[in-house]
Scaffold this motif. Structure first.
Motif, mmCIF file in Angstrom:
data_model
loop_
_atom_site.group_PDB
_atom_site.id
_atom_site.type_symbol
_atom_site.label_atom_id
_atom_site.label_comp_id
_atom_site.label_asym_id
_atom_site.label_seq_id
_atom_site.Cartn_x
_atom_site.Cartn_y
_atom_site.Cartn_z
ATOM 1 N N ASN A 11 0.825 -1.197 0.000
ATOM 2 C CA ASN A 11 0.000 0.000 0.000
ATOM 3 C C ASN A 11 0.864 1.253 0.000
ATOM 4 O OD1 ASN A 11 -1.983 1.877 0.236
ATOM 5 N ND2 ASN A 11 -3.070 0.820 1.874
ATOM 6 N N ILE A 64 -6.409 8.902 5.374
ATOM 7 C CA ILE A 64 -6.462 7.466 5.148
ATOM 8 C C ILE A 64 -6.638 7.150 3.668
ATOM 9 C CG2 ILE A 64 -7.244 6.941 7.482
ATOM 10 C CD1 ILE A 64 -10.031 6.568 6.427
ATOM 11 N N GLY A 116 -8.294 3.056 -2.953
ATOM 12 C CA GLY A 116 -6.938 2.815 -3.436
ATOM 13 C C GLY A 116 -6.582 1.376 -3.200
ATOM 14 N N GLN A 117 -5.551 1.145 -2.402
ATOM 15 C CA GLN A 117 -5.124 -0.224 -2.136
ATOM 16 C C GLN A 117 -5.486 -0.688 -0.736
ATOM 17 O OE1 GLN A 117 -1.385 1.240 -3.217
ATOM 18 N NE2 GLN A 117 -1.087 -0.179 -4.897
ATOM 19 N N SER A 118 -6.237 0.119 -0.004
ATOM 20 C CA SER A 118 -6.572 -0.293 1.359
ATOM 21 C C SER A 118 -8.055 -0.598 1.493
ATOM 22 C CB SER A 118 -6.226 0.785 2.389
ATOM 23 O OG SER A 118 -5.493 1.818 1.843
ATOM 24 N N THR A 119 -8.362 -1.276 2.573
ATOM 25 C CA THR A 119 -9.747 -1.585 2.898
ATOM 26 C C THR A 119 -10.068 -0.931 4.234
ATOM 27 O OG1 THR A 119 -9.320 -3.715 1.892
ATOM 28 C CG2 THR A 119 -11.400 -3.463 3.050
ATOM 29 N N PHE A 120 -11.123 -0.153 4.254
ATOM 30 C CA PHE A 120 -11.514 0.523 5.492
ATOM 31 C C PHE A 120 -12.971 0.246 5.809
ATOM 32 C CE2 PHE A 120 -7.642 2.859 5.294
ATOM 33 C CZ PHE A 120 -7.426 3.276 6.589
ATOM 34 N N ARG A 153 -0.647 5.134 0.155
ATOM 35 C CA ARG A 153 -0.978 5.856 1.371
ATOM 36 C C ARG A 153 0.244 6.086 2.239
ATOM 37 N NH1 ARG A 153 -4.502 2.514 4.513
ATOM 38 N NH2 ARG A 153 -2.644 2.022 5.675
ATOM 39 N N MET A 172 -11.897 2.668 10.287
ATOM 40 C CA MET A 172 -10.996 1.650 10.814
ATOM 41 C C MET A 172 -10.490 0.779 9.665
ATOM 42 S SD MET A 172 -12.045 -1.218 13.589
ATOM 43 C CE MET A 172 -13.311 -1.786 12.463
ATOM 44 N N LEU A 174 -8.669 10.737 -1.477
ATOM 45 C CA LEU A 174 -8.143 11.894 -2.180
ATOM 46 C C LEU A 174 -8.729 11.895 -3.584
ATOM 47 C CD1 LEU A 174 -4.506 11.383 -0.993
ATOM 48 C CD2 LEU A 174 -5.957 13.314 -0.395
ATOM 49 N N PRO A 175 -8.892 13.075 -4.180
ATOM 50 C CA PRO A 175 -9.490 13.152 -5.514
ATOM 51 C C PRO A 175 -8.778 12.222 -6.496
ATOM 52 C CG PRO A 175 -9.242 15.335 -4.598
ATOM 53 C CD PRO A 175 -8.603 14.393 -3.624
ATOM 54 N N GLY A 176 -9.561 11.476 -7.241
ATOM 55 C CA GLY A 176 -8.997 10.599 -8.262
ATOM 56 C C GLY A 176 -8.758 9.177 -7.805
ATOM 57 N N GLU A 177 -8.808 8.923 -6.487
ATOM 58 C CA GLU A 177 -8.575 7.565 -6.003
ATOM 59 C C GLU A 177 -9.763 6.664 -6.347
ATOM 60 O OE1 GLU A 177 -5.824 6.126 -3.820
ATOM 61 O OE2 GLU A 177 -5.079 7.624 -5.232
ATOM 62 N N ALA A 178 -9.439 5.435 -6.738
ATOM 63 C CA ALA A 178 -10.492 4.466 -7.043
ATOM 64 C C ALA A 178 -11.165 4.041 -5.750
ATOM 65 C CB ALA A 178 -9.893 3.262 -7.741
ATOM 66 N N ARG A 183 -13.232 -0.229 -0.331
ATOM 67 C CA ARG A 183 -11.892 -0.319 -0.894
ATOM 68 C C ARG A 183 -11.529 1.061 -1.402
ATOM 69 N NH1 ARG A 183 -9.622 -4.544 -2.958
ATOM 70 N NH2 ARG A 183 -9.688 -5.079 -0.777
#
Lengths: 626, 119
Positions: free
Chosen positions: A108, B67, B93-97, A111, A439, B70-74, B91
């Motif tokens: 990642n 986290i 970007g590349q994270s899961t929240f 970020r 989270m 941001l503009p443009g993030e998938a 999802r």
């Protein structure tokens, strides 16, 4: 070295590990400091700031700080503030780090790069550890460390902290004088604003050819089942159920072994020593008391085996997700979940973990209800009473009645906590606000058997140390109080009745008489304030002394099964769900809130609840069983 | 468990018409009809247009940006909780929240191809 040098450098240049939460900082910290120095909590206010010593490849001694994870350098909670203060050189008793090791999650970059840019902007020299490189590779992400290094203007190393890869290279890099000098910032970033970061990261990712979207991960497929609106909660309930069943079902063998060993030891000591105070001290005090607590080690280890697996696998935040509506409905944020969950091990680390909660009111509520989570010190008490009073009957679907009752006790604590939180929401001004969750749900990992084994070992050591320390001391003290003064001439009852402890117990008895507690229980509750398990050793000693010398080493559970009624046992269980039988927890609450108000409130409301619950339980069960 | 939570958010909104409860109306479209993350279907791939925090919690804008919103993030929704589709698994970007719906409602989204920047 002269004294002055030591004073200035305090053992060498200072490094700090900085990164997003859960990117492997502490794993790297453990690898780097290794056995050179144990990873110890810093004394005093900042528990989350850990320090260790590491050697560079050339053998230079360096100090390494492990800092709490943060998403940015704009702190929003007390633990993130620690990181920001250290980096800014504002932390008390600590100099500004000479070098920052930025730990990046290679899966990642997008970020985590933001934090690197922010650290660079502080003017601190910085090295990048591209951690979890193996996971990134498995996802088909190949990151060119050289390109990244050129883009950032700092050295970049690929690491797999959990396997120790890249650690030697990092040690070697620390001997390079050039890394200790801050890198020149590119013009676009030098203006001190974070506004350009997003564009810059986009460029970097483009050059690394990493700007495409993420394909579906194995974690996503797993989540589709585990977080399913219907299946998810059912699976969570099943997992918790299995846990409590296992605590009873798996523990019987090893527990019997310990029990038999203690009984044999008691008999042997009883036979080898002449009648007298020494034999009483060893057999009634030590073996009946302390040995009675040691029996519960297998159950504690089974509980932690499950907790460790849940922690390691990444399922815990999912559990928080599944329970978020419930938390929200009582006015707590999802961030309260992890501190509350830590409280199942012990309320003290749970109360400290509330530092990650941004909202002061939420933090305060979480501290107040943390002692209602059933800590592992309560498990032996529950196990003793359930083992003595609840028949080991099989119910439908292979369920065990004992495990079910244990599950119910844990549930009672949770429901109590939710009710208290709800009342505070209902009757305080700030309770009605909407609280954020935000989270992260990390990718699932297979738990490392080594980490599980290590965690269990640490737990076993902690428990045995408690047994050998505070529990033994208090038990011996109680034995002393229970043995002196001796019985008067021509006494008809056991000597303990005439002792100081006997007087104390009988003095307290009227207060607890409505709950069905006899004077032996009242007496055991007093040293139990210091540590809950002491109640068991205290009861062991009290009953061993009451019953006379012959069967002193006999196990406690048949003794109490004979002498207490079922309503008394149930009332005592209800008492233990709520009672603040732990001075250390109150001290932690005082330390974390900086005053006596919160611990005083905690003490009062928990005793009130405990008394009420025990009284109701006693009255209702007496009426039902009559 | 479930019936406790189902009724939670509503009474607060009804009893307090003042500004600090505006986030409750999260599911409704915002001014200008820009769709928000809270309204997306499961798996619908979008990108972030902007983040707009509610008046009662201005700090959310920064937190969401930190986290990764941001503009443009998938961005897309992977899962919804029960009942009432709250909270959400997102999802970004590349994270899961995991986000509550009120937070997701701060994120304005658009179709991925509108600025031609998708890869």
């Amino acid at each position: 070295m002269t004294e002055a040098v030591i004073h200035v450098h305090r053992g060498g240049p200072l490094l700090a590990l900085v990164g997003n939460p859960n990117c492997g900082k502490t794993a790297l910290f453990n690898r780097l400091t290794g056995s050179q120095q144990k990873v110890a909590n810093y004394a005093g206010v900042t528990v989350e700031r850990k320090e260790g010593r590491l050697l560079s490849a050339a053998g230079r001694a360096l100090r390494l700080l492990d800092l709490p994870g943060t998403y940015s350098l704009n702190p929003r909670s007390p633990d993130e503030r620690v990181t920001c203060d250290v980096l800014a050189g504002r932390a008390r008793g600590e100099k500004r780090p000479d070098l920052v090791v930025c730990v990046l999650d290679a899966t990642n970059l997008r970020r985590t790069l933001r934090l690197v840019l922010a650290v660079q902007r502080l003017g601190l020299p910085c090295v990048v550890a591209l951690n979890m490189a193996d996971l990134a590779a498995r996802r088909g992400l190949s990151i060119d460390a050289e390109v990244l290094s050129r883009e950032l203007g700092v050295p970049v190393l690929r690491t797999v902290a959990t396997a120790g890869e890249g650690v030697a290279e990092l040690r070697a890099l620390l001997d390079d004088k050039a890394v200790w000098v801050p890198a020149a910032l590119p013009d676009s970033a030098a203006d001190g604003a974070a506004d350009g970061d997003h564009e810059r990261i986009k460029q970097i990712l483009q050059r690394l050819q990493l700007d495409q979207d993420l394909p579906e991960l194995p974690s996503d497929r797993l989540d589709r089942v585990l977080l399913h609106p219907v299946a998810g909660p059912l699976i969570l309930a099943a997992v918790l159920f299995l846990l409590f069943q296992a605590v009873f079902a798996w523990a019987t063998g090893p527990m019997d072994l310990i029990k038999d060993g203690m009984a044999a030891l008691g008999e042997w000591v009883g036979g080898a020593l002449p009648e007298g105070w020494l034999r009483s001290l060893l057999v009634d005090g030590l073996i009946a008391g302390v040995g009675g607590v040691l029996v519960f080690l297998p159950q504690i280890l089974i509980l932690f085996f499950f907790i460790l697996i849940l922690e390691e696998s990444g399922y815990l935040p999912r559990a928080a997700f599944l329970l978020d509506r419930l938390m929200g409905s009582v006015g707590l944020s999802g961030r309260s979940f992890i501190p509350l969950l830590s409280s199942f091990a012990c309320a003290i680390p749970g109360i400290m973990a509330t530092r990650s909660i941004a909202n002061p009111r939420d933090r305060w509520v979480t501290i107040l209800i943390a002692p209602l989570m059933t800590c592992s010190a309560r498990l032996p008490v529950y196990a003793l009473l359930i083992g003595a009073f609840i028949p080991a009957r099989q119910l439908a679907w292979g369920l065990q009645l004992q495990g079910l009752v244990l599950f119910g006790l844990y549930l009672a604590g949770i429901v109590g906590a939710l009710c208290v939180a709800w009342l505070l929401k209902r009757f305080t001004q700030s309770g009605a606000q909407v609280r954020p969750l935000m989270m992260e749900l990390p990718a699932y990992h297979w738990p490392h058997p080594r980490n599980i084994a290590l965690g269990l070992w640490q737990r076993a050591v902690i428990f045995v140390r408690r047994v050998g320390g505070i529990i033994m001391v208090l038990t011996l003290l109680l034995w002393l109080l229970a043995s002196f003064p001796g019985a008067p001439e021509g006494a008809s009852e056991p000597a303990i009745v005439y002792s100081l402890a006997g007087m104390l117990g009988r003095g307290l008895a009227p207060l607890f008489e409505p709950l069905g507690f006899n004077w032996q229980i009242c007496l055991a509750l007093v040293p139990g304030m210091a540590a809950r398990e002491v109640v068991i050793s205290a009861l062991g000693t009290v009953y061993a002394l009451s019953s006379g010398g012959a069967d002193a080493a006999e196990a406690l559970s048949p003794l109490i099964a004979q002498s207490w009624s079922l309503p008394t046992a149930l009332a005592l269980l209800a008492w233990f769900v709520f009672a603040p039988q732990c001075i250390a927890t109150l001290a932690a609450a005082r330390r974390e809130t900086g005053g006596y108000k919160t611990p005083a409130l905690m003490l009062a409301y928990l005793f009130g609840l405990a008394y009420l619950a025990a009284w109701l339980t006693f009255k209702i069960s007496s009426a039902l069983l009559a | 468990m479930t019936d406790l939570s189902a009724s939670s958010a509503l009474p607060a909104a009804a009893s307090a018409p003042v500004t600090h409860n505006t986030a409750i109306d999260d599911a409704k479209p915002r001014a200008g009809n820009t769709p928000t993350l809270a309204q997306l279907d499961l798996g619908q791939a979008m990108q972030v247009l902007a983040v707009q925090a509610p008046a009662h919690a201005p700090e959310w804008a920064d937190w969401l940006a930190e986290i990764g919103f941001l503009p443009g993030e998938a961005v897309k929704i992977l899962s919804r909780g029960l009942p009432g589709g709250d909270p959400l698994v997102v999802r970004i970007g590349q994270s899961t929240f995991a986000l509550r719906r009120a937070e997701a409602a701060c994120v304005q989204v658009q179709a991925p191809d509108t600025d031609g920047a998708s890869a």
